[in-house]
Design a protein around this motif. Structure first.
Motif, PDB file in Angstrom:
ATOM      1  N   GLY A 449       0.611  -1.334   0.252  1.00  0.00           N
ATOM      2  CA  GLY A 449       0.066   0.035   0.236  1.00  0.00           C
ATOM      3  C   GLY A 449       1.016   1.424   0.566  1.00  0.00           C
ATOM      4  N   THR A 450       0.190   2.589  -0.774  1.00  0.00           N
ATOM      5  CA  THR A 450       0.958   3.437  -0.363  1.00  0.00           C
ATOM      6  C   THR A 450       0.537   4.875   1.189  1.00  0.00           C
ATOM      7  OG1 THR A 450       0.431   3.067  -2.343  1.00  0.00           O
ATOM      8  CG2 THR A 450       1.683   6.294  -1.225  1.00  0.00           C
ATOM      9  N   LYS A 451       1.572   3.891   2.065  1.00  0.00           N
ATOM     10  CA  LYS A 451       1.241   4.340   3.687  1.00  0.00           C
ATOM     11  C   LYS A 451       1.940   5.053   3.934  1.00  0.00           C
ATOM     12  CE  LYS A 451      -0.874  -0.153   4.805  1.00  0.00           C
ATOM     13  NZ  LYS A 451      -1.875   0.794   5.798  1.00  0.00           N
ATOM     14  N   VAL A 452       2.144   6.587   4.587  1.00  0.00           N
ATOM     15  CA  VAL A 452       3.117   7.223   5.448  1.00  0.00           C
ATOM     16  C   VAL A 452       3.347   7.780   6.359  1.00  0.00           C
ATOM     17  CG1 VAL A 452       2.606   8.688   3.197  1.00  0.00           C
ATOM     18  CG2 VAL A 452       1.777   9.644   4.606  1.00  0.00           C
ATOM     19  N   VAL A 453       3.760   8.286   7.295  1.00  0.00           N
ATOM     20  CA  VAL A 453       3.643   8.568   8.444  1.00  0.00           C
ATOM     21  C   VAL A 453       4.398  10.191   8.428  1.00  0.00           C
ATOM     22  CG1 VAL A 453       5.416   8.761  10.864  1.00  0.00           C
ATOM     23  CG2 VAL A 453       5.413   6.944   9.621  1.00  0.00           C
ATOM     24  N   VAL A 454       3.063  10.841   9.315  1.00  0.00           N
ATOM     25  CA  VAL A 454       2.991  11.539   9.542  1.00  0.00           C
ATOM     26  C   VAL A 454       3.331  12.241  11.114  1.00  0.00           C
ATOM     27  CG1 VAL A 454       1.131  14.199   9.656  1.00  0.00           C
ATOM     28  CG2 VAL A 454       0.053  12.082   8.128  1.00  0.00           C
ATOM     29  N   LEU A 455       4.199  14.066  10.721  1.00  0.00           N
ATOM     30  CA  LEU A 455       4.716  14.067  12.020  1.00  0.00           C
ATOM     31  C   LEU A 455       4.415  15.792  11.929  1.00  0.00           C
ATOM     32  CD1 LEU A 455       8.474  12.729  11.425  1.00  0.00           C
ATOM     33  CD2 LEU A 455       6.662  11.955  12.547  1.00  0.00           C
ATOM     34  N   PRO A 456       3.998  16.195  12.832  1.00  0.00           N
ATOM     35  CA  PRO A 456       4.052  17.625  13.135  1.00  0.00           C
ATOM     36  C   PRO A 456       5.532  18.113  13.378  1.00  0.00           C
ATOM     37  CG  PRO A 456       2.942  16.412  14.994  1.00  0.00           C
ATOM     38  CD  PRO A 456       3.719  15.121  14.398  1.00  0.00           C
ATOM     39  N   PHE A 457       5.591  19.263  13.034  1.00  0.00           N
ATOM     40  CA  PHE A 457       6.738  20.285  12.840  1.00  0.00           C
ATOM     41  C   PHE A 457       7.562  19.780  14.167  1.00  0.00           C
ATOM     42  CE2 PHE A 457       9.194  24.070  12.409  1.00  0.00           C
ATOM     43  CZ  PHE A 457      10.200  23.673  11.166  1.00  0.00           C
ATOM     44  N   ASN A 458       8.717  19.915  14.253  1.00  0.00           N
ATOM     45  CA  ASN A 458       8.940  20.054  14.468  1.00  0.00           C
ATOM     46  C   ASN A 458       9.844  18.754  16.130  1.00  0.00           C
ATOM     47  OD1 ASN A 458      11.862  22.314  15.381  1.00  0.00           O
ATOM     48  ND2 ASN A 458      11.267  23.169  16.422  1.00  0.00           N
ATOM     49  N   THR A 459       9.219  18.293  15.090  1.00  0.00           N
ATOM     50  CA  THR A 459       9.213  16.961  15.901  1.00  0.00           C
ATOM     51  C   THR A 459      10.819  16.314  16.132  1.00  0.00           C
ATOM     52  OG1 THR A 459       7.202  15.678  15.223  1.00  0.00           O
ATOM     53  CG2 THR A 459       8.091  14.439  16.569  1.00  0.00           C
ATOM     54  N   SER A 460      10.549  15.681  17.429  1.00  0.00           N
ATOM     55  CA  SER A 460      12.351  14.782  18.179  1.00  0.00           C
ATOM     56  C   SER A 460      11.796  13.471  17.739  1.00  0.00           C
ATOM     57  CB  SER A 460      12.902  15.478  19.138  1.00  0.00           C
ATOM     58  OG  SER A 460      12.316  15.257  19.907  1.00  0.00           O
ATOM     59  N   VAL A 461      12.739  13.101  16.761  1.00  0.00           N
ATOM     60  CA  VAL A 461      12.179  11.302  16.211  1.00  0.00           C
ATOM     61  C   VAL A 461      13.392  10.524  16.158  1.00  0.00           C
ATOM     62  CG1 VAL A 461      12.173   9.618  14.031  1.00  0.00           C
ATOM     63  CG2 VAL A 461      10.630  11.954  14.094  1.00  0.00           C
ATOM     64  N   GLU A 462      13.151   9.759  17.109  1.00  0.00           N
ATOM     65  CA  GLU A 462      14.185   8.532  17.212  1.00  0.00           C
ATOM     66  C   GLU A 462      13.621   6.896  16.684  1.00  0.00           C
ATOM     67  OE1 GLU A 462      16.139   6.707  20.365  1.00  0.00           O
ATOM     68  OE2 GLU A 462      14.898   5.042  20.615  1.00  0.00           O
ATOM     69  N   LEU A 463      14.198   6.444  15.495  1.00  0.00           N
ATOM     70  CA  LEU A 463      14.400   5.706  14.446  1.00  0.00           C
ATOM     71  C   LEU A 463      15.160   4.551  14.493  1.00  0.00           C
ATOM     72  CD1 LEU A 463      12.404   4.110  12.686  1.00  0.00           C
ATOM     73  CD2 LEU A 463      13.771   5.620  10.537  1.00  0.00           C
ATOM     74  N   VAL A 464      14.476   2.717  14.803  1.00  0.00           N
ATOM     75  CA  VAL A 464      15.052   1.727  14.971  1.00  0.00           C
ATOM     76  C   VAL A 464      14.600   1.220  13.581  1.00  0.00           C
ATOM     77  CG1 VAL A 464      15.857  -0.239  16.100  1.00  0.00           C
ATOM     78  CG2 VAL A 464      15.285   1.672  17.380  1.00  0.00           C
ATOM     79  N   MET A 465      15.887   0.704  13.044  1.00  0.00           N
ATOM     80  CA  MET A 465      15.454  -0.128  11.972  1.00  0.00           C
ATOM     81  C   MET A 465      16.689  -1.079  11.916  1.00  0.00           C
ATOM     82  SD  MET A 465      15.931   2.893   8.682  1.00  0.00           S
ATOM     83  CE  MET A 465      17.795   3.743   9.509  1.00  0.00           C
ATOM     84  N   GLN A 466      15.406  -2.487  11.921  1.00  0.00           N
ATOM     85  CA  GLN A 466      15.968  -3.978  12.200  1.00  0.00           C
ATOM     86  C   GLN A 466      16.390  -4.765  11.155  1.00  0.00           C
ATOM     87  OE1 GLN A 466      16.829  -5.522  15.613  1.00  0.00           O
ATOM     88  NE2 GLN A 466      17.368  -6.709  13.636  1.00  0.00           N
ATOM     89  N   ASP A 467      17.038  -4.654  11.347  1.00  0.00           N
ATOM     90  CA  ASP A 467      17.640  -6.153   9.810  1.00  0.00           C
ATOM     91  C   ASP A 467      16.888  -7.703  10.258  1.00  0.00           C
ATOM     92  OD1 ASP A 467      18.506  -7.165   7.117  1.00  0.00           O
ATOM     93  OD2 ASP A 467      19.580  -8.484   8.438  1.00  0.00           O
ATOM     94  N   THR A 468      15.727  -8.537   9.141  1.00  0.00           N
ATOM     95  CA  THR A 468      15.623  -9.355   9.354  1.00  0.00           C
ATOM     96  C   THR A 468      15.849 -10.569   8.416  1.00  0.00           C
ATOM     97  OG1 THR A 468      13.548  -9.487   7.393  1.00  0.00           O
ATOM     98  CG2 THR A 468      13.018  -8.418   9.406  1.00  0.00           C
ATOM     99  N   SER A 469      16.297 -11.415   8.857  1.00  0.00           N
ATOM    100  CA  SER A 469      16.103 -12.815   7.858  1.00  0.00           C
ATOM    101  C   SER A 469      15.078 -14.079   7.198  1.00  0.00           C
ATOM    102  CB  SER A 469      16.878 -13.672   9.593  1.00  0.00           C
ATOM    103  OG  SER A 469      15.752 -14.360  10.658  1.00  0.00           O
ATOM    104  N   ILE A 470      13.969 -12.941   7.456  1.00  0.00           N
ATOM    105  CA  ILE A 470      12.739 -13.430   5.867  1.00  0.00           C
ATOM    106  C   ILE A 470      13.250 -13.838   4.830  1.00  0.00           C
ATOM    107  CG2 ILE A 470      10.764 -12.809   5.313  1.00  0.00           C
ATOM    108  CD1 ILE A 470      10.487 -10.825   7.159  1.00  0.00           C
ATOM    109  N   LEU A 471      14.361 -13.551   4.280  1.00  0.00           N
ATOM    110  CA  LEU A 471      14.354 -14.196   3.089  1.00  0.00           C
ATOM    111  C   LEU A 471      16.745 -14.407   2.997  1.00  0.00           C
ATOM    112  CD1 LEU A 471      12.709 -12.809   0.223  1.00  0.00           C
ATOM    113  CD2 LEU A 471      12.473 -15.137   0.983  1.00  0.00           C
ATOM    114  N   GLY A 472      17.000 -14.145   4.580  1.00  0.00           N
ATOM    115  CA  GLY A 472      18.440 -14.311   4.658  1.00  0.00           C
ATOM    116  C   GLY A 472      18.434 -12.855   5.419  1.00  0.00           C
ATOM    117  N   ALA A 473      19.486 -12.714   6.389  1.00  0.00           N
ATOM    118  CA  ALA A 473      19.663 -11.491   6.790  1.00  0.00           C
ATOM    119  C   ALA A 473      20.633 -10.527   5.341  1.00  0.00           C
ATOM    120  CB  ALA A 473      21.068 -11.637   7.290  1.00  0.00           C
ATOM    121  N   GLU A 474      20.864  -9.287   5.277  1.00  0.00           N
ATOM    122  CA  GLU A 474      21.488  -8.592   3.944  1.00  0.00           C
ATOM    123  C   GLU A 474      21.446  -7.646   4.856  1.00  0.00           C
ATOM    124  OE1 GLU A 474      20.627  -7.671  -0.444  1.00  0.00           O
ATOM    125  OE2 GLU A 474      19.363  -8.599   0.458  1.00  0.00           O
TER     126      GLU A 474
END
Length: 575
Positions: A449-474
């Protein structure tokens, strides 16, 4: 390189205008620089194979853009080819100039055949090396070039001024038409054919068939300091790079100064840039030296297992007509690069990168976080269409979750016409948690789908990006448009929200626009959403972007006039 508005005037008027302009130009605000990009087809021969490529101004790689911090750039792009085109100025913050960012169907509709568009933006708070490239389908295979951002006039580098500066762009060469390569891959659902060679400044070098005369030569003088501006413009490969018998000092990544450190080898992912200092030997060494690049590979698929080489050659003290013959007789040294799958080198190299965090160049890391996000990064599958044979895992198609719209997201957002274009419900964490780097789940199908995240102006963001092994780690190099971010932590295995944040570096973490999510691990970044608009985030392995490994953030306008996105320019392309 730039198109001068004064070129048709008489010489004395040019001088008078230039003199007056220099008096009026504000050294703090910078000047306006004009460029014109004619996107055309032209024939290029590599590996004894001639093909017609899409290029800018008949150059491969394309023209260099040079500007100072604070300068405004007006770049007119004219499309003379059958393909739709859009250009992204990779790493430029685009503060309140999101209409100039460039990704097709995100901030603009593409420029159609016979049409043009003027990209208008100002460089704020950046100095170093970035690059520009096509941002539609796989056209960036040949449509790319360097962006050199000098400090403001009178402001020195935080290191000794180099004798010379040299852009070095690493790329990939395909004998086939890359548009046909990705089209076939999307149709069959399998991995695309890999490139036939890597290149340095468009040249494959002597280790490839029929390519000795297509070799990048860096001619240097003894006892000098050179600033090498390295760019990885390859479509699908992270690359190791080194120069035989020479140590390099890293001083800048992604147009942000770092604490200098020495290394024999660099790792540079697609979308990343690295400035290094090369100090040449004090006396003529009576030898030549290979500079080589080859891939760092973590995935399961096929890859271009080859090596590109350029030559570092010292100018001979023998100014005789036979000096070229003498050079052919002297020894040639080759660098030793890490093993193809050397993740420990990749980890150690990343850990050495630190912001300067000085009074002049502070590291303004967000100390408090308003919104936490946890995204899994990896590929899944989608079912094969009826009566079709697919070449993905177990007869499926490779896939990820984001569907590109046919209307530009920024226009839909700006004019309040999101209905039917996107929905603001991109999940802040996985809907169904699982053991991300452990035994993969039985069901590898992804929703789309075409889904987005909406943030109010000046929001401080922490994003953790986690690799997966679904089709092999990469490893996945993730690029965020519109922002720099601080890399506050990374590790292997599954991220532990109870233990890992205690080890975050909130003092001098490196600031980047593209970061490798470690194979079988995670990376944590922080940024402040201080730039209103729609901002793409995607894997910079082009095949993964094509399969849907991407998403978008919408940052709302702030209350003040200087916190709002201006209306689109009149010449913004239409879909």
């Amino acid at each position: 390189m730039g198109v001068s508005l004064l070129s048709s005037l008489p010489a004395f008027l040019v001088f008078f205008s230039f003199f007056t302009f220099c008096l009026l130009a504000d050294p703090v605000l910078g000047i306006t620089r004009h460029y014109k990009f004619d996107v055309k087809l032209h024939n290029v021969t590599r590996l004894c194979h001639t093909k017609s490529i899409v290029s800018v101004n008949g150059q491969f790689p394309g023209p260099r853009i040079v500007a100072r911090e604070g300068d405004q750039l007006l770049i007119k792009v004219v499309n003379h080819v059958p393909n739709n085109i859009s250009i992204h100025w990779h790493g430029i913050r685009q503060l309140r100039s999101g209409w100039a960012d460039g990704p097709a169907y995100v901030t603009q509709c593409p420029i159609q055949t016979g049409q043009s568009y003027v990209y208008n933006f100002t460089i704020v708070g950046q100095r170093g090396t970035l690059f520009w490239h096509a941002h539609i389908s796989w056209l960036r295979a040949t449509v790319y070039g360097p962006i050199v951002i000098l400090p403001k006039r009178g402001v020195p580098y935080p290191f000794a001024k180099p004798y010379k500066e040299v852009p070095i762009i690493l790329g990939e060469w395909f004998n086939s038409d890359t548009e046909a390569v990705i089209s076939q891959a999307l149709q069959t659902g399998g991995g695309p054919n890999v490139s036939d060679a890597y290149t340095i400044n468009g040249l494959p070098g002597p280790l490839y068939n029929c390519s000795a005369k297509y070799t990048f030569m860096l001619k240097v003088k003894p006892g000098k300091t050179y600033l090498l501006r390295l760019i990885n413009a390859a479509l699908n490969d992270e690359l190791f790079f080194g120069i035989a018998n020479h140590t390099l000092t890293v001083v800048d990544v992604d147009a942000i100064y770092v604490k200098p450190f020495e290394t024999d080898t660099l790792l540079i992912a697609p979308g990343q840039t690295t400035n290094v200092i090369l100090k040449t030997k004090t006396i003529y060494p009576n030898a030549t030296f290979f500079m080589t690049a080859r891939p760092y590979v973590t995935g399961q698929g096929t890859f271009d297992n080859s090596t590109v080489a350029g030559i570092l050659e010292y100018k001979s003290p023998h100014n005789s007509p036979h000096s070229s013959v003498l050079i052919k007789m002297i020894p040639l040294f080759k660098p030793i690069l890490p093993a193809l799958n050397d993740t420990s080198f990749a980890t150690n190299f990343a850990s050495k990168l630190r912001s300067l965090a000085s009074a002049q160049y502070p590291a303004n890391v967000p100390q408090k976080v308003d919104k936490h996000f946890f995204f899994t990064v990896g590929l899944g599958t989608s079912p094969c269409q009826h009566n079709q044979t697919c070449q993905g895992p177990n007869g499926t198609k490779f896939a990820a979750s984001f569907a590109m719209p046919t209307t530009a997201l920024l226009q839909a957002h700006f004019f309040g016409q999101s209905n039917g274009v996107y929905t603001p419900d991109f999940p802040s964490s996985p809907i169904i948690p699982f053991n991300y780097t452990g035994t993969p789940p039985n069901n590898t199908m992804v929703s789309n789908g075409t889904k987005v995240v909406v943030l109010p102006f000046n929001t401080s963001v922490e994003l953790v990006m986690q690799d997966t092994s679904i089709l092999g780690a990469e490893s996945h190099p993730l690029h965020l448009h519109g922002f720099n971010f601080f890399v506050v932590g990374q590790g292997f295995g599954n991220f532990d929200p109870n233990k890992d944040p205690a080890k975050f570096n909130l003092i001098d973490p490196v600031e980047r626009n593209t970061i490798g999510v470690p194979s079988g691990g995670w990376v944590a970044i922080r940024f402040v959403a201080d730039n209103p608009g729609v901002w793409f985030m995607h894997c910079h392995l082009e095949v993964h972007t094509s399969w849907g490994l991407k998403m978008a953030w919408i940052v709302l306008n702030g209350e003040l006039p200087n916190q709002k996105l201006p209306p689109p320019p009149a010449d913004l392309p239409k879909c």
